[in-house]
Scaffold this active site. Structure first.
Site, PDB file in Angstrom:
ATOM      1  N   ARG A  75       0.232  -1.064   8.539  1.00 37.55           N
ATOM      2  CA  ARG A  75      -0.474  -2.151   9.229  1.00 37.55           C
ATOM      3  C   ARG A  75      -1.589  -2.716   8.356  1.00 37.55           C
ATOM      4  NH1 ARG A  75      -5.720  -3.405  10.183  1.00 37.55           N
ATOM      5  NH2 ARG A  75      -5.949  -4.714  11.983  1.00 37.55           N
ATOM      6  N   HIS A  80      -4.253  -6.823   5.390  1.00 38.80           N
ATOM      7  CA  HIS A  80      -5.239  -7.052   4.341  1.00 38.80           C
ATOM      8  C   HIS A  80      -4.636  -7.440   2.997  1.00 38.80           C
ATOM      9  CE1 HIS A  80      -8.336  -5.749   7.044  1.00 38.80           C
ATOM     10  NE2 HIS A  80      -7.673  -4.633   7.289  1.00 38.80           N
TER      11      HIS A  80
END
Length: 114
Positions: A75, A80
């Protein structure tokens, strides 16, 4: 009101169902050629990772067979480091069946926290 482990687990199960529905009948080439589907799957994986981060340490300890840290890490990479997202890697995420099965076992579902 705080959410309990059961609610987070349901979020994961629902996101797994979304991935299955969005990719039904597809192969890698078809998947890669459909950016809307790729984004949908990425979102579902992010939901799974976000929910995994919120599940209690007790629930995680009771389910050591689930790779919680890896799920959260996936995730984090999607969110990011989206610019490095590799469609092949996303397609190759293959632990969703085992994850769903582990979460669906009735004996593994603690009551929701208040």
């Amino acid at each position: 009101m705080a959410r309990g482990d059961e609610a987070w687990a349901e979020d994961i199960i629902s996101a797994v169902a979304d991935i299955r529905a969005d990719t039904a009948g597809m192969d890698l080439a078809t998947f890669s050629a459909k950016p809307v589907i790729v984004r949908s799957v990425l979102y579902s994986i992010a939901v799974i990772g976000g929910a995994a981060k919120n599940i209690s340490p007790e629930f995680k300890a009771a389910h050591p067979d689930i790779p919680w840290r890896a799920i959260a890490g996936t995730r984090d990479r999607i969110v990011h480091e989206y610019f490095r997202t590799n469609t092949r890697r996303i397609w190759d995420v293959d632990d969703i069946d085992a994850l769903e099965n582990a979460l669906r076992k009735p004996t593994n579902r603690p009551p929701s926290a208040p």
